[in-house]
Enzyme design. Structure first.
Site, short mmCIF file in Angstrom:
data_model
loop_
_atom_site.label_atom_id
_atom_site.label_comp_id
_atom_site.label_asym_id
_atom_site.label_seq_id
_atom_site.Cartn_x
_atom_site.Cartn_y
_atom_site.Cartn_z
N TYR A 106 24.27 7.06 -8.77
CA TYR A 106 24.71 5.67 -8.61
C TYR A 106 26.23 5.58 -8.67
O TYR A 106 26.87 6.09 -9.58
CB TYR A 106 24.11 4.77 -9.71
N GLY A 116 17.97 -5.60 -12.20
CA GLY A 116 19.41 -5.43 -11.98
C GLY A 116 20.05 -6.79 -12.18
O GLY A 116 19.39 -7.82 -12.04
N1 LIG Z 1 14.10 5.02 -8.58
C1 LIG Z 1 14.67 4.49 -7.52
O1 LIG Z 1 14.64 5.04 -6.41
C2 LIG Z 1 15.37 3.17 -7.66
C3 LIG Z 1 15.81 2.48 -6.53
C4 LIG Z 1 16.44 1.27 -6.71
C5 LIG Z 1 16.62 0.76 -7.99
N2 LIG Z 1 16.21 1.47 -9.08
C6 LIG Z 1 16.42 0.96 -10.46
O2 LIG Z 1 15.96 -0.38 -10.55
C7 LIG Z 1 17.02 -1.21 -11.00
C8 LIG Z 1 16.85 -2.59 -10.47
O3 LIG Z 1 16.96 -2.62 -9.04
P1 LIG Z 1 17.57 -3.90 -8.35
O4 LIG Z 1 18.96 -4.12 -8.86
O5 LIG Z 1 17.36 -3.80 -6.89
O6 LIG Z 1 16.61 -5.02 -9.00
P2 LIG Z 1 16.30 -6.53 -8.70
O7 LIG Z 1 16.09 -7.11 -10.06
O8 LIG Z 1 15.22 -6.65 -7.68
O9 LIG Z 1 17.62 -7.14 -8.04
C9 LIG Z 1 18.76 -7.36 -8.83
C10 LIG Z 1 19.78 -8.20 -8.09
O10 LIG Z 1 19.24 -9.48 -7.74
C11 LIG Z 1 20.22 -10.49 -7.98
N3 LIG Z 1 19.70 -11.34 -9.08
C12 LIG Z 1 19.10 -10.92 -10.23
N4 LIG Z 1 18.74 -11.96 -10.99
C13 LIG Z 1 19.10 -13.09 -10.33
C14 LIG Z 1 18.98 -14.45 -10.62
N5 LIG Z 1 18.39 -14.88 -11.73
N6 LIG Z 1 19.47 -15.34 -9.71
C15 LIG Z 1 20.06 -14.91 -8.56
N7 LIG Z 1 20.21 -13.62 -8.23
C16 LIG Z 1 19.73 -12.68 -9.11
C17 LIG Z 1 21.49 -9.79 -8.41
O11 LIG Z 1 22.26 -9.47 -7.26
P3 LIG Z 1 23.45 -10.43 -6.70
O12 LIG Z 1 23.81 -11.40 -7.78
O13 LIG Z 1 24.51 -9.46 -6.37
O14 LIG Z 1 22.85 -11.07 -5.48
C18 LIG Z 1 20.97 -8.50 -9.01
O15 LIG Z 1 21.89 -7.46 -9.03
C19 LIG Z 1 18.27 -0.47 -10.55
O16 LIG Z 1 19.42 -0.85 -11.27
C20 LIG Z 1 17.90 0.96 -10.83
O17 LIG Z 1 18.05 1.23 -12.21
C21 LIG Z 1 15.57 2.65 -8.93
#
Ligand SMILES: NC(=O)c1ccc[n+]([C@@H]2O[C@H](COP(=O)([O-])OP(=O)(O)OC[C@H]3O[C@@H](n4cnc5c(N)ncnc54)[C@H](OP(=O)(O)O)[C@@H]3O)[C@@H](O)[C@H]2O)c1
Length: 329
Positions: A54, A287
């Site tokens: 990352y 995230g």
């Molecule tokens: N194993 C793997 O291959 C893999 C792949 C991907 C991720 N992961 C893990 O999973 C974690 C989570 O993934 P993700 O970040 O894609 O998760 P997610 O929870 O689906 O998306 C998070 C993003 O959504 C937006 N967000 C979150 N809460 C919000 C709210 N209440 N209101 C408005 N926007 C909101 C924010 O982005 P903005 O504010 O920038 O729009 C935030 O960064 C990663 O950090 C990583 O640790 C693992």
């Protein structure tokens, strides 16, 4: 916060985990990253997820700095190995060389003596699985890794990995797949296999990278500060999420809002709660680009959704959900 045992193991994980992909060392400055981690700790999150790869290894460093001073035994620190961390042929994959070297590099960056769950970030078809599992076993025996996990492995790959883990007597306890209302490819194959083998699901992108917050509106420009508004050269918004930026999906998501409102929840809270209704899901990794998002989304940990609500959600999203198990990985 509520906690689940991870698979059949004795390890407790918080139902909401905090992950720092894209945000730490990428989208947000270090101060914001530190405040997000602080917010996560304040709401009771104990499980933290990162990866070597990352933000070109910067995310692990920032997480390590953000957690300084926190009692190590009070958190679960999880990271991964497989994707390229350099240009050399051995800077990637699941060879013994890369796993051992990379683990030591992650420990340094995270400023810790051990990793709670060390994940194979993907399957590596170029390395014998026996070599991979033996390397993990050595790290477990050395106390540098407590438990092993896999991410985006198919059901067949998990079965083979679990058989070797049993032979080597090491705890393979976690599968980390993508899972959300829109992406349910693990339900047919991966989940039954993991149930049989004793692995719990720690699921990523429960909000489909923010799409399931309902903030992206059909036919409207994306909000300036959102992940979908990636600056040129920084593809913050993964191609997996781009698939959902269509009028029919974004319109359907707007139709989920009244369901959330009826329950006095935001759509983000409803969406994170949805993945946690599956009893195979030990933890949902959220995230966040701000501490407010951490606080908002964590409310989902204690939400129970009645079968009637789950049915209403299925009806709204009918025809738009991906179920194909061959999409794993
Ligand atoms: N194993 C793997 O291959 C893999 C792949 C991907 C991720 N992961 C893990 O999973 C974690 C989570 O993934 P993700 O970040 O894609 O998760 P997610 O929870 O689906 O998306 C998070 C993003 O959504 C937006 N967000 C979150 N809460 C919000 C709210 N209440 N209101 C408005 N926007 C909101 C924010 O982005 P903005 O504010 O920038 O729009 C935030 O960064 C990663 O950090 C990583 O640790 C693992």
């Amino acid at each position: 916060m509520e906690f689940n045992k991870l698979g059949n193991s004795g390890l407790s994980v918080s139902k909401i985990a905090y992950g720092n992909w894209i945000n730490h060392g990428g989208k947000v400055d270090e101060n914001t990253a530190i405040n997000c981690v602080k917010a996560a700790l304040d709401v009771g999150i104990t499980t933290f997820d990162t990866a070597d790869v990352y933000s070109d290894t910067k995310a692990e460093e920032i997480l390590g700095r953000s957690l300084q001073g926190i009692r190590r035994a009070s958190i679960e620190l999880c990271t991964k190995v497989c994707h390229p961390t350099g240009n050399g042929p051995n800077d990637r994959g699941l060879s013994r060389k890369h796993i051992l070297e990379n683990c030591h590099a992650s420990l340094r960056r995270l400023q810790t003596d051990y990793i709670d769950v060390y994940y194979a970030h993907r399957f590596d078809p170029t390395t014998p699985l026996e070599e991979t599992m033996l390397a993990f076993a050595d790290l477990v025996r050395q106390g540098k890794v407590l438990y092993i996990g896999v991410s985006e492995w198919t059901s067949e790959q998990i079965t083979r990995g679990a058989a070797l883990a049993r032979q080597l007597n090491i705890p393979l306890i976690a599968s980390q797949p993508q899972y959300s209302m829109l992406w349910r490819v693990i339900e047919t194959d991966v989940i039954p296999t993991c149930q049989r083998e004793g692995l719990g699901q720690v699921v990523w992108s429960p909000l489909a990278q923010g799409v399931l917050t309902g903030k992206y509106l059909p036919q409207q420009p994306v909000p300036a500060q959102s992940r979908a508004n990636s600056p040129a050269g920084k593809p913050f918004f993964n191609k997996l999420a781009q698939r959902w930026m269509t009028d029919n999906v974004l319109t359907a998501i707007q139709h989920l809002k009244p369901i959330a409102q009826e329950l006095d929840l935001s759509l983000a809270q409803l969406s994170v709660a949805w993945v946690l209704q599956n009893t195979n899901v030990s933890s949902a990794i959220i995230g966040a680009s701000s501490p407010e998002q951490v606080r908002e989304n964590t409310v989902a940990a204690s939400v129970k959704l009645e079968p009637e609500i789950m049915k209403q959600i299925d009806n709204v999203l009918e025809g738009l959900v991906e179920f194909d198990p061959s999409k794993t990985g």
